[in-house]
Design a protein around this motif. Structure first.
Motif, PDB file in Angstrom:
ATOM      1  N   ASN A  13       0.785  -1.235   0.000  1.00 25.77           N
ATOM      2  CA  ASN A  13       0.000   0.000   0.000  1.00 25.77           C
ATOM      3  C   ASN A  13       0.817   1.285   0.000  1.00 25.77           C
ATOM      4  OD1 ASN A  13      -2.491  -1.430   0.083  1.00 25.77           O
ATOM      5  ND2 ASN A  13      -2.152  -1.808   2.249  1.00 25.77           N
ATOM      6  N   VAL A  14       2.116   1.195  -0.015  1.00 25.91           N
ATOM      7  CA  VAL A  14       2.942   2.400   0.005  1.00 25.91           C
ATOM      8  C   VAL A  14       3.041   2.969  -1.416  1.00 25.91           C
ATOM      9  CG1 VAL A  14       5.157   1.220  -0.320  1.00 25.91           C
ATOM     10  CG2 VAL A  14       5.091   3.387   0.887  1.00 25.91           C
ATOM     11  N   CYS A  15       2.994   4.295  -1.520  1.00 28.87           N
ATOM     12  CA  CYS A  15       3.154   4.918  -2.836  1.00 28.87           C
ATOM     13  C   CYS A  15       4.648   5.072  -3.143  1.00 28.87           C
ATOM     14  CB  CYS A  15       2.432   6.261  -2.889  1.00 28.87           C
ATOM     15  SG  CYS A  15       3.186   7.548  -1.896  1.00 28.87           S
ATOM     16  N   PHE A  16       4.943   5.273  -4.400  1.00 30.60           N
ATOM     17  CA  PHE A  16       6.339   5.375  -4.843  1.00 30.60           C
ATOM     18  C   PHE A  16       7.075   6.496  -4.115  1.00 30.60           C
ATOM     19  CE2 PHE A  16       9.506   7.367  -7.566  1.00 30.60           C
ATOM     20  CZ  PHE A  16      10.369   6.295  -7.782  1.00 30.60           C
ATOM     21  N   GLU A  17       6.441   7.654  -4.031  1.00 33.17           N
ATOM     22  CA  GLU A  17       7.100   8.810  -3.418  1.00 33.17           C
ATOM     23  C   GLU A  17       7.416   8.566  -1.948  1.00 33.17           C
ATOM     24  OE1 GLU A  17       5.096   9.977  -7.082  1.00 33.17           O
ATOM     25  OE2 GLU A  17       4.353   8.927  -5.319  1.00 33.17           O
ATOM     26  N   GLN A  52      13.218  -2.426  -3.746  1.00 39.62           N
ATOM     27  CA  GLN A  52      12.445  -3.378  -4.541  1.00 39.62           C
ATOM     28  C   GLN A  52      11.039  -2.843  -4.814  1.00 39.62           C
ATOM     29  OE1 GLN A  52      12.839  -6.919  -2.164  1.00 39.62           O
ATOM     30  NE2 GLN A  52      14.757  -7.509  -3.146  1.00 39.62           N
ATOM     31  N   VAL A  53      10.441  -2.207  -3.807  1.00 37.26           N
ATOM     32  CA  VAL A  53       9.118  -1.602  -3.993  1.00 37.26           C
ATOM     33  C   VAL A  53       9.196  -0.535  -5.081  1.00 37.26           C
ATOM     34  CG1 VAL A  53       7.381  -0.113  -2.912  1.00 37.26           C
ATOM     35  CG2 VAL A  53       8.263  -2.089  -1.673  1.00 37.26           C
ATOM     36  N   CYS A  54      10.211   0.317  -5.008  1.00 36.68           N
ATOM     37  CA  CYS A  54      10.362   1.384  -6.008  1.00 36.68           C
ATOM     38  C   CYS A  54      10.527   0.800  -7.407  1.00 36.68           C
ATOM     39  CB  CYS A  54      11.551   2.271  -5.658  1.00 36.68           C
ATOM     40  SG  CYS A  54      11.286   3.327  -4.217  1.00 36.68           S
ATOM     41  N   LEU A  55      11.358  -0.229  -7.535  1.00 37.11           N
ATOM     42  CA  LEU A  55      11.573  -0.842  -8.848  1.00 37.11           C
ATOM     43  C   LEU A  55      10.295  -1.485  -9.379  1.00 37.11           C
ATOM     44  CD1 LEU A  55      15.123  -2.393  -8.389  1.00 37.11           C
ATOM     45  CD2 LEU A  55      14.485  -0.476  -9.849  1.00 37.11           C
ATOM     46  N   SER A  59       8.364  -0.341 -12.763  1.00 35.26           N
ATOM     47  CA  SER A  59       8.055  -1.320 -13.810  1.00 35.26           C
ATOM     48  C   SER A  59       6.570  -1.283 -14.164  1.00 35.26           C
ATOM     49  CB  SER A  59       8.441  -2.730 -13.356  1.00 35.26           C
ATOM     50  OG  SER A  59       9.828  -2.840 -13.250  1.00 35.26           O
ATOM     51  N   ALA A  60       5.720  -1.174 -13.154  1.00 35.72           N
ATOM     52  CA  ALA A  60       4.281  -1.089 -13.393  1.00 35.72           C
ATOM     53  C   ALA A  60       3.946   0.183 -14.176  1.00 35.72           C
ATOM     54  CB  ALA A  60       3.521  -1.123 -12.071  1.00 35.72           C
ATOM     55  N   ALA A  61       4.609   1.281 -13.839  1.00 36.21           N
ATOM     56  CA  ALA A  61       4.371   2.541 -14.550  1.00 36.21           C
ATOM     57  C   ALA A  61       4.815   2.414 -16.006  1.00 36.21           C
ATOM     58  CB  ALA A  61       5.111   3.685 -13.858  1.00 36.21           C
ATOM     59  N   GLU A  62       5.943   1.749 -16.221  1.00 36.11           N
ATOM     60  CA  GLU A  62       6.441   1.544 -17.577  1.00 36.11           C
ATOM     61  C   GLU A  62       5.431   0.733 -18.397  1.00 36.11           C
ATOM     62  OE1 GLU A  62      10.260  -0.416 -19.906  1.00 36.11           O
ATOM     63  OE2 GLU A  62      10.078  -0.643 -17.742  1.00 36.11           O
ATOM     64  N   ARG A  64       2.234   0.519 -17.895  1.00 36.71           N
ATOM     65  CA  ARG A  64       1.040   1.343 -18.117  1.00 36.71           C
ATOM     66  C   ARG A  64       1.272   2.357 -19.242  1.00 36.71           C
ATOM     67  NH1 ARG A  64      -2.170   5.018 -13.757  1.00 36.71           N
ATOM     68  NH2 ARG A  64      -3.986   5.361 -15.056  1.00 36.71           N
ATOM     69  N   ILE A  65       2.452   2.969 -19.253  1.00 40.04           N
ATOM     70  CA  ILE A  65       2.792   3.918 -20.324  1.00 40.04           C
ATOM     71  C   ILE A  65       2.773   3.206 -21.672  1.00 40.04           C
ATOM     72  CG2 ILE A  65       4.698   5.268 -21.303  1.00 40.04           C
ATOM     73  CD1 ILE A  65       5.400   6.011 -18.367  1.00 40.04           C
ATOM     74  N   TYR A  66       3.351   2.012 -21.706  1.00 38.48           N
ATOM     75  CA  TYR A  66       3.386   1.231 -22.940  1.00 38.48           C
ATOM     76  C   TYR A  66       1.965   0.941 -23.431  1.00 38.48           C
ATOM     77  CZ  TYR A  66       4.229  -2.736 -26.033  1.00 38.48           C
ATOM     78  OH  TYR A  66       4.248  -3.591 -27.095  1.00 38.48           O
ATOM     79  N   THR A  67       1.086   0.554 -22.516  1.00 27.99           N
ATOM     80  CA  THR A  67      -0.306   0.255 -22.871  1.00 27.99           C
ATOM     81  C   THR A  67      -1.010   1.499 -23.385  1.00 27.99           C
ATOM     82  OG1 THR A  67      -0.403  -1.488 -21.210  1.00 27.99           O
ATOM     83  CG2 THR A  67      -2.503  -0.616 -21.987  1.00 27.99           C
ATOM     84  N   ILE A  68      -0.803   2.627 -22.723  1.00 25.63           N
ATOM     85  CA  ILE A  68      -1.437   3.880 -23.156  1.00 25.63           C
ATOM     86  C   ILE A  68      -0.956   4.263 -24.553  1.00 25.63           C
ATOM     87  CG2 ILE A  68      -1.533   6.369 -22.721  1.00 25.63           C
ATOM     88  CD1 ILE A  68      -1.471   5.630 -19.682  1.00 25.63           C
ATOM     89  N   LEU A  69       0.332   4.137 -24.798  1.00 31.05           N
ATOM     90  CA  LEU A  69       0.866   4.468 -26.122  1.00 31.05           C
ATOM     91  C   LEU A  69       0.308   3.541 -27.188  1.00 31.05           C
ATOM     92  CD1 LEU A  69       4.586   5.319 -25.305  1.00 31.05           C
ATOM     93  CD2 LEU A  69       2.759   6.896 -25.943  1.00 31.05           C
ATOM     94  N   GLN A  70       0.139   2.274 -26.859  1.00 29.58           N
ATOM     95  CA  GLN A  70      -0.452   1.328 -27.813  1.00 29.58           C
ATOM     96  C   GLN A  70      -1.875   1.743 -28.164  1.00 29.58           C
ATOM     97  OE1 GLN A  70      -0.152  -2.456 -25.811  1.00 29.58           O
ATOM     98  NE2 GLN A  70       1.241  -3.204 -27.379  1.00 29.58           N
ATOM     99  N   GLU A  71      -2.646   2.106 -27.157  1.00 34.47           N
ATOM    100  CA  GLU A  71      -4.037   2.489 -27.375  1.00 34.47           C
ATOM    101  C   GLU A  71      -4.133   3.787 -28.176  1.00 34.47           C
ATOM    102  OE1 GLU A  71      -5.650   2.631 -23.427  1.00 34.47           O
ATOM    103  OE2 GLU A  71      -5.680   0.454 -23.244  1.00 34.47           O
ATOM    104  N   GLU A  72      -3.240   4.726 -27.904  1.00 35.62           N
ATOM    105  CA  GLU A  72      -3.257   6.021 -28.601  1.00 35.62           C
ATOM    106  C   GLU A  72      -2.904   5.862 -30.068  1.00 35.62           C
ATOM    107  OE1 GLU A  72      -3.813   9.455 -27.999  1.00 35.62           O
ATOM    108  OE2 GLU A  72      -4.925   8.579 -26.340  1.00 35.62           O
ATOM    109  N   GLN A  73      -1.884   5.085 -30.350  1.00 28.65           N
ATOM    110  CA  GLN A  73      -1.371   4.979 -31.705  1.00 28.65           C
ATOM    111  C   GLN A  73      -2.068   3.898 -32.514  1.00 28.65           C
ATOM    112  OE1 GLN A  73       2.798   4.371 -31.025  1.00 28.65           O
ATOM    113  NE2 GLN A  73       3.128   6.440 -30.281  1.00 28.65           N
TER     114      GLN A  73
END
Length: 91
Positions: A13-17, A52-55, A59-62, A64-73
């Motif tokens: 439950n901890v956020c990245f920041e 490890q939590v940060c990594l 990775s999850a953010a990466e 998600r970005i990949y998925t968003i770019l796929q959907e956009e393009q």
């Protein structure tokens, strides 16, 4: 001290920041070098868990970005996200 590390975090439950901030504090404490050995080991263990939590969060953010770019393009084009610190983070 066996079992749960003192001051350990709820990794689910901890956020990245928050994880990064705690990791930075631990690094500062360890760099001072004035902690007793047992406490240094506890801090080190918690720091490893936080890294490890940060990594995992990055990775999850990466993904998600990949998925968003796929959907956009509307096409699939994989470009791995290379972080400047990535090589230093491998254990």
């Amino acid at each position: 001290m066996a079992g749960k590390v003192k001051g350990s975090i709820d990794q689910e439950n901890v956020c990245f920041e928050e994880a990064l901030g705690k990791l930075e504090l631990i690094v500062k404490r360890l760099e001072k070098g004035d902690l007793p050995l047992e406490e240094m080991l506890e801090q080190f263990a918690e720091g490893v868990a936080l890294s490890q939590v940060c990594l995992q969060k990055l990775s999850a953010a990466e993904e998600r970005i990949y998925t968003i770019l796929q959907e956009e393009q509307g096409t699939i084009k994989e470009n791995p996200l290379l972080l400047g610190e990535e090589e230093k983070c491998k254990y």
